[in-house]
Design a protein around this motif. Structure first.
Motif, mmCIF file in Angstrom:
data_model
loop_
_atom_site.group_PDB
_atom_site.id
_atom_site.type_symbol
_atom_site.label_atom_id
_atom_site.label_comp_id
_atom_site.label_asym_id
_atom_site.label_seq_id
_atom_site.Cartn_x
_atom_site.Cartn_y
_atom_site.Cartn_z
ATOM 1 N N VAL A 298 0.931 -1.227 -0.123
ATOM 2 C CA VAL A 298 0.261 0.018 -0.219
ATOM 3 C C VAL A 298 0.900 1.161 0.012
ATOM 4 C CG1 VAL A 298 -1.682 1.524 1.261
ATOM 5 C CG2 VAL A 298 -2.106 -1.173 1.241
ATOM 6 N N LEU A 299 1.901 1.357 0.907
ATOM 7 C CA LEU A 299 2.799 2.756 1.065
ATOM 8 C C LEU A 299 3.621 2.567 -0.265
ATOM 9 C CD1 LEU A 299 4.026 2.116 4.641
ATOM 10 C CD2 LEU A 299 2.284 3.649 3.802
ATOM 11 N N ARG B 288 -0.789 4.775 -2.217
ATOM 12 C CA ARG B 288 -2.297 4.521 -1.539
ATOM 13 C C ARG B 288 -2.488 5.057 -0.271
ATOM 14 N NH1 ARG B 288 -5.829 0.333 -4.829
ATOM 15 N NH2 ARG B 288 -4.599 0.243 -6.855
ATOM 16 N N ASP B 289 -3.589 5.474 0.075
ATOM 17 C CA ASP B 289 -3.872 5.900 1.493
ATOM 18 C C ASP B 289 -4.012 4.620 2.149
ATOM 19 O OD1 ASP B 289 -3.772 8.498 1.281
ATOM 20 O OD2 ASP B 289 -6.015 8.753 0.716
ATOM 21 N N MET B 290 -3.668 4.541 3.534
ATOM 22 C CA MET B 290 -3.878 3.029 4.202
ATOM 23 C C MET B 290 -5.156 3.162 4.763
ATOM 24 S SD MET B 290 -1.885 0.555 5.269
ATOM 25 C CE MET B 290 -0.210 1.265 5.190
ATOM 26 N N SER B 291 -6.186 1.977 3.916
ATOM 27 C CA SER B 291 -7.290 2.066 4.443
ATOM 28 C C SER B 291 -7.822 0.507 4.476
ATOM 29 C CB SER B 291 -8.258 2.858 3.153
ATOM 30 O OG SER B 291 -8.116 2.136 2.220
ATOM 31 N N PRO B 292 -8.895 0.036 4.859
ATOM 32 C CA PRO B 292 -9.203 -1.345 4.613
ATOM 33 C C PRO B 292 -9.331 -1.574 3.209
ATOM 34 C CG PRO B 292 -10.525 -0.228 6.424
ATOM 35 C CD PRO B 292 -9.767 0.868 5.804
ATOM 36 N N TRP C 247 -6.840 -4.768 -1.237
ATOM 37 C CA TRP C 247 -6.207 -4.781 -2.524
ATOM 38 C C TRP C 247 -4.776 -5.222 -2.672
ATOM 39 C CZ3 TRP C 247 -1.844 -1.985 -3.657
ATOM 40 C CH2 TRP C 247 -1.607 -1.933 -4.978
ATOM 41 N N ALA C 248 -4.186 -4.818 -1.311
ATOM 42 C CA ALA C 248 -2.659 -5.212 -1.158
ATOM 43 C C ALA C 248 -2.640 -6.835 -0.906
ATOM 44 C CB ALA C 248 -2.082 -4.630 -0.406
ATOM 45 N N ALA D 14 -1.239 -12.130 -2.664
ATOM 46 C CA ALA D 14 -1.521 -13.544 -2.987
ATOM 47 C C ALA D 14 -1.585 -14.035 -4.325
ATOM 48 C CB ALA D 14 -3.101 -13.650 -2.559
ATOM 49 N N SER D 15 -1.636 -13.084 -5.614
ATOM 50 C CA SER D 15 -1.747 -13.666 -6.718
ATOM 51 C C SER D 15 -0.403 -13.516 -7.520
ATOM 52 C CB SER D 15 -2.667 -12.747 -7.585
ATOM 53 O OG SER D 15 -2.373 -11.459 -7.878
ATOM 54 N N GLU D 16 0.644 -12.367 -6.870
ATOM 55 C CA GLU D 16 1.871 -12.106 -7.613
ATOM 56 C C GLU D 16 2.882 -12.156 -6.580
ATOM 57 O OE1 GLU D 16 1.929 -8.311 -9.447
ATOM 58 O OE2 GLU D 16 -0.340 -8.628 -9.749
ATOM 59 N N GLY D 17 2.731 -12.313 -5.433
ATOM 60 C CA GLY D 17 3.671 -12.582 -4.423
ATOM 61 C C GLY D 17 4.762 -11.372 -4.312
#
Length: 68
Positions: A36-37, A41-45, A50-51, A56-59
């Protein structure tokens, strides 16, 4: 008497690039917070969710794609 200069041979030469593994140091496992950082992006739920999906998909590649 030797004319070699052992100290000079240990110093990096100005005409060679420094290998990437010496320039980039990162944790072995990226966290959703890291992603996220790095994405700006802003740190949000929703950003953390998304992260998590991206990791999980790209490692680790998900973070590597964002960082120079």
């Amino acid at each position: 008497m030797s004319t070699s200069q052992p100290e000079a041979s240990r110093r990096p030469s100005d005409d060679r690039a420094t290998p990437d593994e010496l320039l980039h140091v990162a944790p072995a496992q990226a966290s959703p917070d890291d992603l996220v950082l790095a994405s700006g992006r802003d740190m949000s739920p929703s950003a953390l969710a998304w992260a998590e999906r991206k990791l999980a998909s790209e490692g680790r590649a998900a973070l590597d794609k964002l960082l120079p």
